[in-house]
Design an enzyme around this catalytic site. Structure first.
Site, PDB file in Angstrom:
ATOM      1  N   GLU A  41      -2.763  37.232 -91.304  1.00  0.00           N
ATOM      2  CA  GLU A  41      -3.080  38.283 -90.762  1.00  0.00           C
ATOM      3  C   GLU A  41      -2.664  38.974 -92.444  1.00  0.00           C
ATOM      4  OE1 GLU A  41      -4.756  39.598 -88.991  1.00  0.00           O
ATOM      5  OE2 GLU A  41      -3.553  39.152 -86.782  1.00  0.00           O
ATOM      6  N   HIS A  42      -3.112  40.497 -92.961  1.00  0.00           N
ATOM      7  CA  HIS A  42      -2.850  40.771 -94.124  1.00  0.00           C
ATOM      8  C   HIS A  42      -3.050  39.646 -94.836  1.00  0.00           C
ATOM      9  CE1 HIS A  42      -3.027  44.973 -93.133  1.00  0.00           C
ATOM     10  NE2 HIS A  42      -1.820  44.336 -91.421  1.00  0.00           N
TER      11      HIS A  42
ATOM     12  N   SER B 267     -24.592  54.797 -75.895  1.00  0.00           N
ATOM     13  CA  SER B 267     -23.426  53.507 -75.855  1.00  0.00           C
ATOM     14  C   SER B 267     -22.555  54.040 -74.364  1.00  0.00           C
ATOM     15  CB  SER B 267     -22.423  53.293 -76.489  1.00  0.00           C
ATOM     16  OG  SER B 267     -21.906  52.421 -76.015  1.00  0.00           O
TER      17      SER B 267
ATOM     18  N   GLY C  63      -7.415  44.946 -82.008  1.00  0.00           N
ATOM     19  CA  GLY C  63      -7.181  43.972 -82.797  1.00  0.00           C
ATOM     20  C   GLY C  63      -7.966  43.276 -82.742  1.00  0.00           C
TER      21      GLY C  63
ATOM     22  N   SER D  17     -11.224  44.020 -83.107  1.00  0.00           N
ATOM     23  CA  SER D  17     -12.933  44.024 -84.148  1.00  0.00           C
ATOM     24  C   SER D  17     -13.840  44.056 -83.485  1.00  0.00           C
ATOM     25  CB  SER D  17     -12.587  43.047 -85.118  1.00  0.00           C
ATOM     26  OG  SER D  17     -13.528  43.166 -86.330  1.00  0.00           O
TER      27      SER D  17
ATOM     28  N   GLU E 164     -19.596  48.365 -93.817  1.00  0.00           N
ATOM     29  CA  GLU E 164     -18.166  48.583 -93.374  1.00  0.00           C
ATOM     30  C   GLU E 164     -17.263  49.390 -93.893  1.00  0.00           C
ATOM     31  OE1 GLU E 164     -15.874  47.351 -89.667  1.00  0.00           O
ATOM     32  OE2 GLU E 164     -14.252  49.036 -90.303  1.00  0.00           O
TER      33      GLU E 164
ATOM     34  N   ASP F 139     -13.761  39.573 -90.251  1.00  0.00           N
ATOM     35  CA  ASP F 139     -13.956  39.842 -89.109  1.00  0.00           C
ATOM     36  C   ASP F 139     -15.615  40.314 -88.831  1.00  0.00           C
ATOM     37  OD1 ASP F 139     -11.186  41.110 -88.681  1.00  0.00           O
ATOM     38  OD2 ASP F 139     -11.718  43.202 -88.966  1.00  0.00           O
TER      39      ASP F 139
ATOM     40  N   TYR G  82      -3.246  50.846 -94.460  1.00  0.00           N
ATOM     41  CA  TYR G  82      -3.801  49.700 -94.556  1.00  0.00           C
ATOM     42  C   TYR G  82      -4.050  49.454 -96.170  1.00  0.00           C
ATOM     43  CZ  TYR G  82      -7.226  46.020 -93.841  1.00  0.00           C
ATOM     44  OH  TYR G  82      -8.110  44.971 -94.050  1.00  0.00           O
TER      45      TYR G  82
HETATM   46  C1  GLA Z   1      -8.760  44.709 -90.447  1.00  0.00           C
HETATM   47  C2  GLA Z   1      -9.350  44.076 -91.482  1.00  0.00           C
HETATM   48  C3  GLA Z   1      -9.729  42.675 -91.431  1.00  0.00           C
HETATM   49  C4  GLA Z   1      -8.257  42.294 -91.939  1.00  0.00           C
HETATM   50  C5  GLA Z   1      -6.854  42.635 -90.364  1.00  0.00           C
HETATM   51  C6  GLA Z   1      -5.230  42.082 -91.199  1.00  0.00           C
HETATM   52  O1  GLA Z   1      -8.780  43.880 -88.965  1.00  0.00           O
HETATM   53  O2  GLA Z   1     -11.052  44.826 -90.706  1.00  0.00           O
HETATM   54  O3  GLA Z   1     -10.236  42.190 -92.730  1.00  0.00           O
HETATM   55  O4  GLA Z   1      -7.239  42.301 -93.259  1.00  0.00           O
HETATM   56  O5  GLA Z   1      -7.081  44.126 -90.744  1.00  0.00           O
HETATM   57  O6  GLA Z   1      -5.516  40.687 -91.307  1.00  0.00           O
END
Ligand code: GLA
Length: 350
Positions: free
Chosen positions: A14-15, A46, A97, A99, A133, A145, A195
């Site tokens: 993550e990150h 939608s 979380g 996506s 994005e 993602d 972020y």
């Molecule tokens: C979001 C971003 C991803 C990633 C995560 C953290 O989902 O879209 O690219 O950086 O945060 O891991």
């Protein structure tokens, strides 16, 4: 024509996808569906969301931007997209979380490519979606993602090397264990600002170490950083990459209890070193740990959102039932639990 694309759950890593690290996500069995057909105007509908209709595309600051960003990318490739009607239906809960935005972008990309026989490759679909994005919606995200939504395969996790933008599949044999996500039902404002701030801090730390990529960084390099905040950020990035590699090994060897420990370690680092967790998600993770659940950690960008849980289903259910009461008492909120299976990436549905 209907195209569907999955949400994704990141097991670990993550990150680190914007610093050339390794991540280990899989596509989930909650999908987003887009039905697309020619129209006299652009129409975006939608269920449960505001409907938009217009003859000239513009940024609206709302959900259609993910599709409009994709159309703009087609135009940059000199692929003209005439007015279309998009009908969207989603099973991916937003804000957990998982996506849903990458699912929307990749489904829109494939739908347009199919409808006009543009024959885009998977890699092109991934790139168009990512640029939509980053450049149109304006979130400077990593590659995880959109990459996962395109390349994922059922019953497998994707070990993505975000530096080279390549992957290999890792078979997921969970031996009676399961993944779940608990939505904390909080989304702290400023999440996006934080972020981008973390991205900057990660770059600054790299500069201070005199390296051009985190691939060259060792834990000794990290300990030499003088700024305490930058040191913590870099420590997360380097240790998280080590944890991803260990996790792959444990998954392949079927050592799932040990894998669970790495999930807790990852959370600890996200919370203490990278500081992207919050009181609510920390509480959920700690609660799961105290109930003997195999593994748990926050997932996605953080500052609220979802917590991944891993273990035996009945145990998770029992722990969650108790959590609901304590969580409500402490935060006045009700969380939500979702059990998750793997699935395939974006596809045209029959
Ligand atoms: C979001 C971003 C991803 C990633 C995560 C953290 O989902 O879209 O690219 O950086 O945060 O891991």
């Amino acid at each position: 024509m209907v195209v569907s694309s999955p949400g994704r759950l990141n097991i670990i890593g993550e990150h680190v996808d914007y610093t050339g690290g390794f991540v280990l996500p899989f596509a989930i069995n909650r999908r987003l569906y887009i039905e697309v057909e020619r129209s006299d105007r652009f129409v975006f509908t939608s269920e449960g969301f505001k409907e938009y209709r217009f003859s000239r595309l513009k940024k609206v600051g709302d959900w259609p931007d993910y599709i409009i960003g994709v159309i703009k990318e087609f135009e940059k490739l000199s692929l003209k997209v005439p007015p279309l009607c998009f009908r969207v239906r989603s099973e991916i809960p937003p804000g957990s979380g998982l996506s849903s935005s990458a699912a929307l972008e990749t489904a829109a990309s494939l739908a347009i490519s199919q409808l006009f026989n543009f024959n885009l490759s998977k890699r092109q679909i991934f790139k168009i979606s990512l640029r939509a994005e980053r450049e149109f919606v304006g979130v400077n995200c990593g590659i995880m993602d959109q990459y996962t939504a395109v390349f994922a395969k059922k019953e497998h996790a994707l070990l993505i090397d975000t530096y080279h933008e390549t992957h290999r599949y890792v078979k997921m044999d969970l031996k009676g264990y399961t993944f779940g996500v608990i939505n904390s039902n909080v989304k702290h404002s400023l999440a996006e600002g934080h972020y981008n701030k973390r991205r900057k801090e990660a770059e600054e730390a790299l500069k201070e170490m005199g390296k051009s990529s985190y691939r060259e960084v060792t834990l000794d390099d990290v300990e030499n950083i003088s700024d305490p905040i930058l040191k913590k950020r870099a420590r997360h990035i380097v240790t998280e990459n080590i944890r991803v590699k260990k996790t792959v090994h444990l998954l392949e060897k079927g050592k799932l209890n040990e894998l669970g420990k790495l999930l807790y370690e990852s959370h600890e680092s996200l919370s203490k070193n990278y500081e992207v967790s919050c009181e609510e998600t920390d509480f959920i993770v700690e609660f799961m740990k105290s109930k003997g659940i195999t593994g748990a950690r926050m997932v996605g960008a953080g500052f609220g959102g979802g917590v991944l849980v891993f273990g035996e289903k009945p145990k998770i259910l029992a722990a969650y039932t108790e959590l609901e009461k304590f969580y409500f008492k402490k935060f006045g909120l009700t969380p939500q639990l979702l059990f998750i299976d793997s699935d395939d990436g974006v596809r045209v549905d029959p």
